[in-house]
Each structure stands twice: as structure tokens, then as C-alpha cells.
Scaffold this motif. Sequence first.
Motif, PDB file in Angstrom:
ATOM      1  N   THR A   2       0.834  -1.206   0.000  1.00 15.55           N
ATOM      2  CA  THR A   2       0.000   0.000   0.000  1.00 15.55           C
ATOM      3  C   THR A   2       0.870   1.257   0.000  1.00 15.55           C
ATOM      4  N   ARG A  27       0.787   4.198  -2.782  1.00 12.68           N
ATOM      5  CA  ARG A  27       0.558   5.606  -2.412  1.00 12.68           C
ATOM      6  C   ARG A  27       1.643   6.508  -2.987  1.00 12.68           C
ATOM      7  N   ASP A  73      -4.488  -4.865  -6.052  1.00 15.71           N
ATOM      8  CA  ASP A  73      -5.289  -4.128  -5.068  1.00 15.71           C
ATOM      9  C   ASP A  73      -4.450  -3.532  -3.944  1.00 15.71           C
ATOM     10  N   THR A 131      -4.975   0.285  -3.285  1.00 17.99           N
ATOM     11  CA  THR A 131      -5.427   0.775  -1.983  1.00 17.99           C
ATOM     12  C   THR A 131      -4.545   1.918  -1.504  1.00 17.99           C
ATOM     13  N   VAL A 184      -5.621   4.989  -3.290  1.00 23.83           N
ATOM     14  CA  VAL A 184      -6.820   5.586  -2.688  1.00 23.83           C
ATOM     15  C   VAL A 184      -6.437   6.419  -1.464  1.00 23.83           C
ATOM     16  N   PHE A 185      -5.546   5.901  -0.631  1.00 19.87           N
ATOM     17  CA  PHE A 185      -5.103   6.641   0.557  1.00 19.87           C
ATOM     18  C   PHE A 185      -4.448   7.965   0.167  1.00 19.87           C
ATOM     19  N   ILE A 228      -9.958  -5.856   1.543  1.00 19.19           N
ATOM     20  CA  ILE A 228      -9.553  -4.526   1.992  1.00 19.19           C
ATOM     21  C   ILE A 228      -9.972  -3.451   1.001  1.00 19.19           C
ATOM     22  N   GLY A 229      -9.939  -3.780  -0.287  1.00 21.71           N
ATOM     23  CA  GLY A 229     -10.352  -2.809  -1.293  1.00 21.71           C
ATOM     24  C   GLY A 229     -11.833  -2.498  -1.222  1.00 21.71           C
ATOM     25  N   LEU A 252     -12.848  -0.059   1.803  1.00 21.28           N
ATOM     26  CA  LEU A 252     -12.457   1.354   1.775  1.00 21.28           C
ATOM     27  C   LEU A 252     -13.694   2.256   1.829  1.00 21.28           C
ATOM     28  N   LEU A 305     -13.224  -0.177  -3.955  1.00 25.09           N
ATOM     29  CA  LEU A 305     -12.288  -0.175  -5.073  1.00 25.09           C
ATOM     30  C   LEU A 305     -12.893  -0.836  -6.311  1.00 25.09           C
ATOM     31  N   THR A 354     -14.461   3.614  -7.469  1.00 24.32           N
ATOM     32  CA  THR A 354     -13.278   4.436  -7.757  1.00 24.32           C
ATOM     33  C   THR A 354     -13.025   4.609  -9.255  1.00 24.32           C
TER      34      THR A 354
END
Length: 347
Positions: free
Chosen positions: A240, A244, A265, A269, A272-273, A296-297, A300, A304, A346
Motif C-alpha cells: 500500500t 501511495r 489491489d 489501496t 486511494v489513501f 480490503i479494497g 475502503l 475499489l 473508484t
Amino acid sequence: MLGGRNIGGRKRSSRQGASVTLAEVAELAEVSEITVSRILRNKGPVAEATRKRVMAAVEATGYVPNRLAGGLASAGSGLIGVIVPSLTNIVFPEVLRGIHAALDRSGLQPVVGVTGYDMEAEEHLVEALLAWKPQAMVIAGFDHTERTRRMLQASGVRIAEVMEIDSKPIDIAVGLSHRQAGFDTGRHLIERGYRRFGYVGHDWCADRRARLRYDGLAACLAEHGLGLVDEALFEGPSSTIAGRDMLARLLARQPDIDVVVFSNDDMATGGVFHCIAASIRLKEDVAIFGFNGLDIGQALPVPLSTIRSNRFLIGRTAIERILERHERPEGATIVDTGYEIVIGGTA
């Protein structure tokens, strides 16, 4: 071949599905079976030239010594060898769950090895597991060293290569076409109106399947007269944090990109953060698309958009298919477990 000779005067391919024997190694090396056994067990003195000749015959045939003694050897070990690249990546524990489900009440037990995406480590694990004469082997992907491939081919046991179907398997392949998944990603996003594509990915050397998806995406874009505006690749495994940081770098160079496809993913993810922290509106300012369909996706604040692979089904199907028939068939088999596009929020 060794010194211009075939094993037993014939090519190994004529014994497809049969395990290489100690006698064949001895014949190829032109020594006795006792000499081969002594060298492999490192017992007693032996001429260096003889040792090298025997080890060359072992290498050429893919022979693996049998670690089961006496009567146990004929009964078999009751083991299924399983080799995966990682247990920290949730993808592979889900495959293992499918394997365990299919083995329930079968009387067989899985023995799991983890390579860390290192093909030499995979080679050592394959040799160690085959020495215990497993009923079958399940191994992730098609990328192997030449020696690993020879050992698997020569073992005579059922071999399931899982997670992908874009190459010819040794025995059976169970998974999905990653190249087609990448192509379908591009087509889906083009149909939704996106035209300025970016890409964020991780180390392709350790993840051939991510490269296949990238190639499929590029092919789709080219078919529609488009291409990637820019891309950012992290020289390491997916995470992740890497996703990022790579998205931040990409958007700093190309702020007018309208959609970014991520290698998986984990990376998406992280993207996305970054958008949340930088007050970038998802889908309005930039769209994000991943791969794998991890929980986890979907947990969010904005679920996702991604492709979900059928990981549990891959593991379960691999075991079910290799247990249908004890003997390895002449031809290779490919089982496509498919995937589905998750619309999400997303992209």
C-alpha cells in the motif's frame, strides 16, 4: 543427453509420466547403482571425476532421491507438495484454503513451502518435497529454473501449476489468463469514457503475472488508438505504501491523467489513501482500478473498482483435478477459473 548418450538409449519423453530411476542415472553415468547411491548419500571415498559424472547425470535427468525407506516407498507418502511465493500476500492463503477444502477427508496432507518469489529457493523446495515422493505437487505459476522444470517433468507425479493459464503447463494449469484480464480492464475503462491512462506497478521480475496484465492493457489501448500517458514502477514487491508513493509521483508529472490502472489491489489501496490525503476526488479528479478483488479494497470508504480472481476455486479445483487420475496423462490440461469485474466506486 550426457556424453552424447540418451538415457537407456531412448529419449525421456518416451516415458512421459514415469519417474526417473536410480538405474537410469547409473546407466547414463556409466557407473553402478551402488556408486550413484554412495555419491548421493555422500558415503565413502569416490573419485572426483566419477562424482562429477554422476551429478551431471542427475542434473540431466531431473532425478530426485527417494527419502522414503523400504515398504513405505511403495505405499507412497500421503503428502501433497504445495509451493507458493508468499503467505503475506492474502491471495495465496486463499488458494491454500481451497486446497485444504478439497483435501478434507481424502487422507492426504499438504506440505507447504514458501519461495519468497525466488526461483532458486523454489528449486531447493521442489527437490526437497519430491524426495518424499508426494502424491502430487501444486506450484504457483510457470516460471521455474530449468532444473526445477526437469525435476517436475521427470518426477512422474501429477503437477498442477496454478494462478495462470497463459503458457503450456507440465501437466495441468488452473487459473486465469492474466493477459486477457489486462485487456478486459482496458476495454471496461474505455467503455466508461476514460482516455488518458496512467499505470502504477511493482517489480515485474518477481511477478510475471502483473507484467502479463500490463501487456494486455497496453494491447487493448493500442487497439483503440490509445496508449499510456505515463507510468510509475516501484522496484520492489507490491504494498500500500508503494502504491501511495507511486501515484503521488505519477500525478505530480501528469496531473491531467483521468484513470490509473494499478498492478494489484495492494497498490491501488495505497493510491486511494493518497487521494484521500491530498483531497483528490476519486473518479471525478482521477479514477483508480486494481486487480485481485481483495476484501480490503471493498472495505475502503469508496469501494475499489477492480477485477476479482477466483482464488479459493483455483486451489480447490487444482486438487480435485489432479486427484481424478493418479497417472499423469500424455497431454496437458488447462482449466480456466475466470474472473469478474467489480464496478466499485473508484472508476
